[in-house]
Design a protein around this motif. Structure first.
Motif, short mmCIF file in Angstrom:
data_model
loop_
_atom_site.label_atom_id
_atom_site.label_comp_id
_atom_site.label_asym_id
_atom_site.label_seq_id
_atom_site.Cartn_x
_atom_site.Cartn_y
_atom_site.Cartn_z
N LYS A 1 0.83 -1.22 0.00
CA LYS A 1 0.00 0.00 0.00
C LYS A 1 0.86 1.26 0.00
CE LYS A 1 -1.93 -1.15 3.92
NZ LYS A 1 -1.28 -2.44 4.18
N THR A 2 1.78 1.34 0.96
CA THR A 2 2.61 2.54 1.06
C THR A 2 3.48 2.71 -0.18
OG1 THR A 2 2.60 2.33 3.46
CG2 THR A 2 4.30 3.73 2.49
N ILE B 1 1.38 4.19 -2.84
CA ILE B 1 1.08 5.60 -2.55
C ILE B 1 2.30 6.48 -2.79
CG2 ILE B 1 0.59 7.17 -0.62
CD1 ILE B 1 -1.52 5.11 0.30
N ARG B 2 3.47 5.99 -2.41
CA ARG B 2 4.69 6.78 -2.67
C ARG B 2 4.91 6.97 -4.17
NH1 ARG B 2 8.11 7.72 1.69
NH2 ARG B 2 7.61 6.49 3.54
N SER C 1 -1.79 14.99 1.01
CA SER C 1 -1.46 13.61 1.35
C SER C 1 -0.86 13.45 2.74
CB SER C 1 -0.45 13.06 0.32
OG SER C 1 0.74 13.80 0.39
N VAL D 1 1.62 10.31 4.18
CA VAL D 1 2.25 9.02 3.92
C VAL D 1 2.80 8.49 5.23
CG1 VAL D 1 3.96 7.78 2.58
CG2 VAL D 1 2.91 9.82 1.64
N GLU D 2 2.34 7.34 5.64
CA GLU D 2 2.70 6.75 6.92
C GLU D 2 2.51 7.79 8.02
OE1 GLU D 2 6.54 4.90 5.92
OE2 GLU D 2 5.46 3.00 5.77
N ASP E 1 -2.55 7.58 3.87
CA ASP E 1 -2.00 6.26 4.14
C ASP E 1 -2.20 5.93 5.62
OD1 ASP E 1 -0.65 3.89 3.89
OD2 ASP E 1 1.34 4.78 3.84
N GLU E 2 -3.13 5.06 5.88
CA GLU E 2 -3.46 4.66 7.26
C GLU E 2 -3.55 5.85 8.22
OE1 GLU E 2 -1.77 1.09 8.70
OE2 GLU E 2 -1.18 0.42 6.71
N SER F 1 -5.88 4.22 2.75
CA SER F 1 -5.41 2.84 2.88
C SER F 1 -5.64 2.37 4.30
CB SER F 1 -3.92 2.74 2.53
OG SER F 1 -3.13 3.09 3.64
#
Ligand SMILES: Nc1ncnc2c1ncn2[C@@H]1O[C@H](COP(=O)(O)OP(=O)(O)OP(=O)(O)O)[C@@H](O)[C@H]1O
Ligand SMILES: [Mg+2]
Lengths: 245, 305
Positions: free
Chosen positions: B42-43, B46-47, B80, B82-83, B156-157, B188
């Motif tokens: 997933k990550t 997304i990246r 966005s 991300v993580e 992302d989560e 995600s």
């Protein structure tokens, strides 16, 4: 670019590294002036040491010994914090173009090194005046300023390979080790007639007008420019294509 | 309209295909749940969608344009996380957002206050981000992602590290963003139930491959809870259901097989009604709640990771 540079300054708000680096830059003038003062006052018969000597000594230690690791730590801090604080992914998705990111950091590094150079020069002037050293003149002030600034500028130019190492290793430690090795080479080659082929030692000699005549002076300049350009190109090429995790 | 479309998107690390020939589509205005276990990819996906890492292979189209031809303009329209979102810890939340505002060129005077208000951080004016809790950082991340009014939000989560109440609030926030601002959202998660009430469509990724991409309505239908009757005369039975019990949410499957998706617990009354009207009831059954197991069945079984 102006906005980007503004944000680079904003990021330094409350940053301890600022004050730490100023303290670092104050070490050379402080030790040189105080040690010279004590030396002058305790020696019998009293010896006269001129102001000029203070500037020379301070600039010598700043460029050859303290400057490289000190500016190296500043460089590592500027670039590495975007990794340790995990802010790079935010910047690059805004998006800040990768080259603009590098350029704005380099600009800030230049300003920072210039400021630290001013600190060590200004402190030498201040402490020397307090210690009533003889021989201060306007021309000395001008000349010493030029020498300090040249030293700072050359060390800035030579920061490019250090930036590259910081970006690749993503850690302070290799950068610090690299700069310490440079300093050691500076010290070990201090009495060598070939020292002006080593870019960092050449920077010290250029700043203090003490270039040796072993080689044409162009060799020293070429060594410095070559090191800088290679470092810069490596940085750009590497950072443009690297995956950001 | 399609907002995100990937074709054969692939990322290989060493020998491992972390993302493997992904063909995913996210439509305008929908909330898309990107579901997968730890390490599913997933990550990494997304990246790639954000230009942080380069695909080994494949194409990305966002807003109908080739991502790599117009990366800068496309990214401007995306917000966005991300993580775990990263911040400058020596700055306050507001100062952190100011950095983004300056770079993007958000000139509206109270844009930052508004963004902080949305996530309920407007009163934390003194606290440095270094002193924030994980949940506060997560919310500040949302505020930062919303600052420039993006058309597409990639999260992302975002519920990582949040407590159950905060998770609920986060869901409500995301839902309202989609409805009120008409933002397309890719979110995600590794827990189906967490995004179940939220998403319109899901894509399930496992070991880098997209196993399924379906609307959630379809899934829910396919996996809905129901009472099942096997009767002798389905025409008559359904007529009775509609006229006497007011039941319309049902389906007739095979010959005489009726599934009722409501009125749980009333199977005895319905049965009685059928019998009184001369319909033979061969079987009554209650389905299991299959949605819970659906995801596990699809990707579960083998070892973690
Ligand atoms: N930089 C990297 N180098 C090598 N392998 C990597 C790298 N980044 C990710 N991977 C691998 O790619 C796979 C997918 O990782 P990814 O982070 O995309 O998973 P994820 O679905 O986001 O998982 P999680 O739910 O745990 O966040 C994993 O097996 C991971 O080990
Ligand atoms: Mg992940």
């Amino acid at each position: 670019m102006a906005n980007l540079l503004f944000t680079e300054f904003l990021k330094l708000k409350r940053a301890k590294m600022m004050i730490i680096s100023i303290l670092g830059a104050a070490v050379a003038p402080f030790i040189v002036v105080v040690a010279t003062y004590v030396h002058m006052k305790t020696k019998q018969p009293t010896e006269v040491i001129l102001f000029e000597e203070l500037f020379y000594q301070t600039n010598l230690y700043t460029v050859l010994v303290i400057g490289v690791p000190l500016y190296g730590v500043v460089t590592a801090f500027l670039f590495n914090r975007e990794y340790t604080e995990d802010t790079l992914k935010n910047l690059l998705t805004l998006p800040v173009p990768r080259i603009s990111f590098i350029i704005s950091k380099i600009l800030l590094l230049f300003i920072w090194i210039t400021m630290l150079t001013l600190v060590s020069w200004g402190l030498t002037l201040l402490l020397g005046t307090l210690g009533q050293f003889e021989g201060l003149s306007f021309s000395l002030i001008g000349e010493s300023f030029k020498q300090f600034f040249t030293g700072g500028l050359l060390l800035f130019v030579l920061s490019m390979p250090i930036i590259f190492i910081t970006l690749v290793m993503k850690n302070y430690v290799p950068t610090i080790i690299f700069t310490i090795v440079i300093t050691l080479i500076n010290i070990m080659t201090a009495n060598s007639e070939h020292r002006d082929l080593f870019p960092w030692a050449a920077a010290g000699d250029i700043a203090n007008n003490t270039l040796l005549s072993t080689y044409p002076l162009q060799y020293s300049y070429i060594a410095i420019i070559f090191t800088s350009i290679i470092g810069f190109i490596a940085t750009i090429v590497y950072f443009k294509k690297i995956d950001i995790h | 309209m399609t907002v995100i479309k990937t074709s054969n998107l692939t990322k290989i690390y060493g020998k491992q295909k972390s993302v493997d020939g992904l063909n995913m589509t996210v439509n305008q205005g929908e909330i898309y749940g990107f579901l997968g276990r730890n390490g599913a990819g997933k990550t990494t996906t997304i990246r790639m969608l954000l230009g942080l890492i380069k695909p080994t292979n494949g194409q990305i189209e966002i807003f109908g344009e080739n991502f790599y031809k117009n990366q800068k303009e496309i990214l401007r329209r995306i917000g966005s996380i991300v993580e775990v979102p990263g911040f400058y810890e020596n700055l306050t939340g507001k100062e952190n957002l100011l950095i983004n505002a300056k770079i993007i060129g958000v000139h509206k005077k109270n844009a930052i206050e508004e963004a902080l208000q949305i996530v309920g951080l407007q009163n934390e004016t003194k606290k440095l981000v270094g002193q924030y809790s994980l949940g506060m950082k997560q919310r500040l991340g949302i505020a930062r992602a919303l600052l420039h009014h993006p058309e597409l939000l990639i999260l992302d989560e975002p519920t990582n590290g949040l407590d159950p109440i905060s998770i609920k609030e986060m869901r409500r926030l995301i839902k309202s963003l989609a409805e009120e601002r008409n933002i397309t959202i890719l979110i995600s998660s590794h827990i189906l139930s967490e995004i179940e009430q939220l998403v319109d469509r899901i894509g399930i990724i496992h070991k880098g491959k997209l196993l399924e991409e379906v609307t959630f309505d379809y899934l829910r239908k396919k996996n809905r809870k129901y009472i099942e009757f096997q009767v002798s005369n389905d025409n008559k039975a359904t007529m009775l259901l509609e006229q006497r019990c007011n039941i319309f949410d049902y389906e007739v499957h095979d010959e005489g097989n009726i599934r009722i998706y409501s009125h749980f617990g009333q199977q005895a009354e319905i049965n009685k009604l059928f019998v009184q009207n001369d319909i033979d009831v061969v079987k009554i059954a209650m389905s299991e709640d299959k949605l819970e197991d659906y995801f596990t069945r699809l990707v579960g079984g083998d070892t973690i990771g």
